[in-house]
Design a protein around this motif. Structure first.
Motif, PDB file in Angstrom:
ATOM      1  N   ASP A  30      56.935  12.697 -19.117  1.00  0.00           N
ATOM      2  CA  ASP A  30      57.487  11.344 -18.982  1.00  0.00           C
ATOM      3  C   ASP A  30      56.597  10.341 -19.712  1.00  0.00           C
ATOM      4  O   ASP A  30      55.430  10.617 -20.026  1.00  0.00           O
ATOM      5  CB  ASP A  30      57.639  10.972 -17.506  1.00  0.00           C
ATOM      6  N   LEU A  34      52.953  10.835 -16.001  1.00  0.00           N
ATOM      7  CA  LEU A  34      52.783  11.078 -14.575  1.00  0.00           C
ATOM      8  C   LEU A  34      53.428  12.381 -14.131  1.00  0.00           C
ATOM      9  O   LEU A  34      53.153  12.883 -13.047  1.00  0.00           O
ATOM     10  CB  LEU A  34      53.381   9.923 -13.769  1.00  0.00           C
ATOM     11  N   MET A  35      54.302  12.936 -14.978  1.00  0.00           N
ATOM     12  CA  MET A  35      55.035  14.141 -14.592  1.00  0.00           C
ATOM     13  C   MET A  35      55.246  15.034 -15.813  1.00  0.00           C
ATOM     14  O   MET A  35      55.715  14.568 -16.858  1.00  0.00           O
ATOM     15  CB  MET A  35      56.396  13.765 -13.990  1.00  0.00           C
ATOM     16  N   VAL A  75      60.202   5.689 -14.796  1.00  0.00           N
ATOM     17  CA  VAL A  75      60.396   6.271 -13.467  1.00  0.00           C
ATOM     18  C   VAL A  75      60.799   7.746 -13.502  1.00  0.00           C
ATOM     19  O   VAL A  75      61.283   8.291 -12.518  1.00  0.00           O
ATOM     20  CB  VAL A  75      61.427   5.453 -12.649  1.00  0.00           C
ATOM     21  N   GLY A  76      60.601   8.411 -14.626  1.00  0.00           N
ATOM     22  CA  GLY A  76      60.861   9.843 -14.692  1.00  0.00           C
ATOM     23  C   GLY A  76      62.323  10.226 -14.672  1.00  0.00           C
ATOM     24  O   GLY A  76      62.655  11.380 -14.400  1.00  0.00           O
ATOM     25  N   GLU A  81      63.258  18.446 -14.201  1.00  0.00           N
ATOM     26  CA  GLU A  81      62.422  18.741 -13.035  1.00  0.00           C
ATOM     27  C   GLU A  81      62.111  20.236 -12.937  1.00  0.00           C
ATOM     28  O   GLU A  81      63.006  21.069 -13.078  1.00  0.00           O
ATOM     29  CB  GLU A  81      63.141  18.267 -11.776  1.00  0.00           C
ATOM     30  N   THR A 401      47.043   6.148  -8.482  1.00  0.00           N
ATOM     31  CA  THR A 401      48.490   5.908  -8.416  1.00  0.00           C
ATOM     32  C   THR A 401      49.069   6.433  -7.116  1.00  0.00           C
ATOM     33  O   THR A 401      49.844   5.746  -6.437  1.00  0.00           O
ATOM     34  CB  THR A 401      49.197   6.573  -9.615  1.00  0.00           C
ATOM     35  N   ARG A 402      48.695   7.646  -6.747  1.00  0.00           N
ATOM     36  CA  ARG A 402      49.221   8.225  -5.503  1.00  0.00           C
ATOM     37  C   ARG A 402      48.770   7.410  -4.286  1.00  0.00           C
ATOM     38  O   ARG A 402      49.554   7.195  -3.361  1.00  0.00           O
ATOM     39  CB  ARG A 402      48.755   9.679  -5.371  1.00  0.00           C
ATOM     40  N   GLU A 405      50.816   4.110  -4.214  1.00  0.00           N
ATOM     41  CA  GLU A 405      52.224   4.327  -3.890  1.00  0.00           C
ATOM     42  C   GLU A 405      52.420   4.789  -2.454  1.00  0.00           C
ATOM     43  O   GLU A 405      53.492   4.571  -1.873  1.00  0.00           O
ATOM     44  CB  GLU A 405      52.827   5.327  -4.872  1.00  0.00           C
ATOM     45  N   ARG A 431      63.147   9.723 -10.811  1.00  0.00           N
ATOM     46  CA  ARG A 431      62.615  10.684  -9.851  1.00  0.00           C
ATOM     47  C   ARG A 431      61.454  10.103  -9.050  1.00  0.00           C
ATOM     48  O   ARG A 431      61.163  10.571  -7.957  1.00  0.00           O
ATOM     49  CB  ARG A 431      62.166  11.958 -10.595  1.00  0.00           C
ATOM     50  N   PHE A 432      60.811   9.087  -9.599  1.00  0.00           N
ATOM     51  CA  PHE A 432      59.628   8.546  -8.940  1.00  0.00           C
ATOM     52  C   PHE A 432      59.972   7.608  -7.785  1.00  0.00           C
ATOM     53  O   PHE A 432      59.152   7.405  -6.899  1.00  0.00           O
ATOM     54  CB  PHE A 432      58.752   7.799  -9.944  1.00  0.00           C
ATOM     55  N   LYS A 433      61.174   7.022  -7.795  1.00  0.00           N
ATOM     56  CA  LYS A 433      61.507   6.026  -6.779  1.00  0.00           C
ATOM     57  C   LYS A 433      62.675   6.427  -5.888  1.00  0.00           C
ATOM     58  O   LYS A 433      63.176   5.620  -5.119  1.00  0.00           O
ATOM     59  CB  LYS A 433      61.835   4.679  -7.438  1.00  0.00           C
TER      60      LYS A 433
END
Length: 470
Positions: A30, A34-35, A75-76, A81, A401-402, A405, A431-433
């Motif tokens: 992403d 982050l992913m 936001v991925g 996935e 970040t983790r 969040e 996927r992030f939200k």
């Protein structure tokens, strides 16, 4: 399994299927790193018919599909996935400008068209496509529709949703939904094209778009405002709109901290200052030289200063000076990255509640995480604040970040919602939200979103895992 991809190779032809790990790596990471996603292949169709063919093949062979534009999302939403057996569908080879109608003020194009190239196609006819983003040189219009992108000129022209007249999309069964008409008045029942906008590729793959255009805004007046301490942003924004007769296209807030990040990255004085209340980049635009923009802007600034809202202001005296001001605004994200990265909270608020959020949010952050540097900026005219927490020196970006969040982000989101706002202004859910949507979303609204998904895609082929949990 290479053999499993052969039907897609037959369908898409030479260069239509990428499966080598080194070639697909960029499509599975992403934009914010982050992913790291997972896919067997990236599919690259050249035509609408090829998209229909690959969708039918995916259903037949048990693959899910993840539509991807420029992969510039935050936001991925365009990342396949792990564990879902998803193939990426990149529209990077579908970039045709289908038609520009200067008399109807419309542009039709493929969904893989880069935003800047669509802007240039409009400009060739002395027209304006007002959607403008920091990533406009690489983002693609299909992704802009998928997230209902906003950008720098929402104040005057609206979100992506407000710019779309027509749309074409391939559905989960391979059927083609085509509504590429250029009409501004067309009341023939439910406006289905709007269903795809903001749906993040979960209902189908958008392949074509018709956009509204405006006369080219060839005349501009631009100013950098140093805000006084306690300057009331909602009152200032309202006054600007009234006094300029809504000729303001942008009203960008820039905090002193954000300006400092740009200066640190450049290693030099940016040439402008932030006042105690921060700074505002204000621009007026018009298509006619008969409108005295400089006079309108000067009169507005005089009134702002008389009321004590603005301590000082610099008017751009040349195009070079104007571009220098805009370069500061547009490189804030780069400045954050240079400082170690940031956790990006994309807050939307009623304009009338902006000052309240900034005051209460700032106090909350100072009490809970006093070591964290706050960088906030955004499109004050439409209530969108990019509220970003810079990673402290020496801390791991992903771990920080983790922690944010899982902790203070929820308090800030709750504050925004309490003030009538939202936790997602223009980035989307992705996927992030999706957990935030489940946590803060209205149950009835979530039920309806899920029902629409089932109606369009009962087998879950399209971008499973984005926006909604399984």
């Amino acid at each position: 399994m290479p053999d499993a991809l052969n039907p897609f190779r037959d369908c898409l032809g030479e260069g239509g299927v990428l499966s080598e790990p080194v070639r697909i790596a960029a499509y599975t990471l992403d934009h914010r790193a982050l992913m790291r996603g997972e896919t067997e292949a990236v599919l690259r169709p050249r035509s609408v018919e090829a998209v229909q063919g690959l969708v039918r093949l995916a259903r037949r062979h048990g693959y899910g599909l993840v539509p991807q534009g420029g992969n510039t999302g935050y936001v991925g939403g365009a990342t396949p996935e792990p564990g879902r057996r998803q193939l990426v569908v990149s529209l990077e080879r579908m970039t045709r400008i289908r038609a520009v109608d200067p008399l109807n003020f419309t542009l039709a194009c493929d969904a893989g068209t880069i935003l800047a190239e669509a802007q240039a196609a409009a400009a060739e006819h002395d027209l304006l496509l007002p959607l403008s983003l920091g990533a406009e040189g690489s983002c693609r219009l299909g992704g802009n529709l998928g997230t209902n992108a906003g950008g720098l000129q929402v104040l005057r022209y609206g979100m992506t949703r407000d710019l779309v007249l027509g749309l074409e999309a391939v559905l989960a069964d391979g059927a083609l939904f085509s509504d590429m008409r250029t009409l501004r008045k067309n009341n023939v029942g439910t406006d289905l094209k709007q269903t795809f906008i903001g749906a993040e590729g979960t209902l189908g793959i958008v392949t074509g778009i018709v956009l509204k255009l405006w006369p080219a805004q060839s005349f501009r007046a631009t100013a950098w405002l140093e805000l006084s301490a306690g300057a009331p942003l909602p009152e200032i924004a309202a006054l600007v709109r009234r006094e300029t007769s809504d000729l303001a296209s942008t009203f960008e807030l820039i905090s002193a901290s954000s300006l400092g990040l740009v200066a640190e990255m450049r290693g030099s004085d940016p040439g402008v200052k932030a006042g105690p209340g921060g700074a505002v980049l204000l621009e007026l635009q018009a298509s006619s030289a008969r409108i005295p923009l400089d006079d309108v802007l000067l009169g507005t600034l005089e009134l702002l200063m008389e009321r004590g809202y603005v301590a000082d202001a610099v008017l751009a005296q040349s195009e070079a000076q104007r571009r220098a001001m805009w370069a500061i605004r547009e490189t804030i994200p780069e400045g954050e990255k240079h400082a170690g990265g940031s956790v990006k909270l994309d807050i939307a608020l009623p304009v009338s509640q902006l000052t309240a959020f900034l005051e209460r949010g700032g106090a909350l952050l100072a009490a809970r995480m006093p070591e964290v540097r706050l960088s906030f900026y955004g499109h004050v005219g439409d209530g969108n604040i990019h509220y970003n927490l810079v990673v402290p020196q020496g801390q791991d970006r992903l771990a920080f970040t983790r922690a944010v969040e899982a902790g203070i982000a929820h308090d800030l989101y709750a504050l925004a919602i309490d003030l009538g706002g939202s936790f997602s202004a223009e980035y989307g859910i992705g996927r992030f939200k999706r957990d935030l949507l489940a946590r803060y979303g209205d149950p009835t609204r979530l039920r309806l979103i899920a029902a629409v998904k089932r109606a369009f895609d009962p087998e879950g082929v399209m971008n499973a895992g984005a926006m909604l949990p399984d």
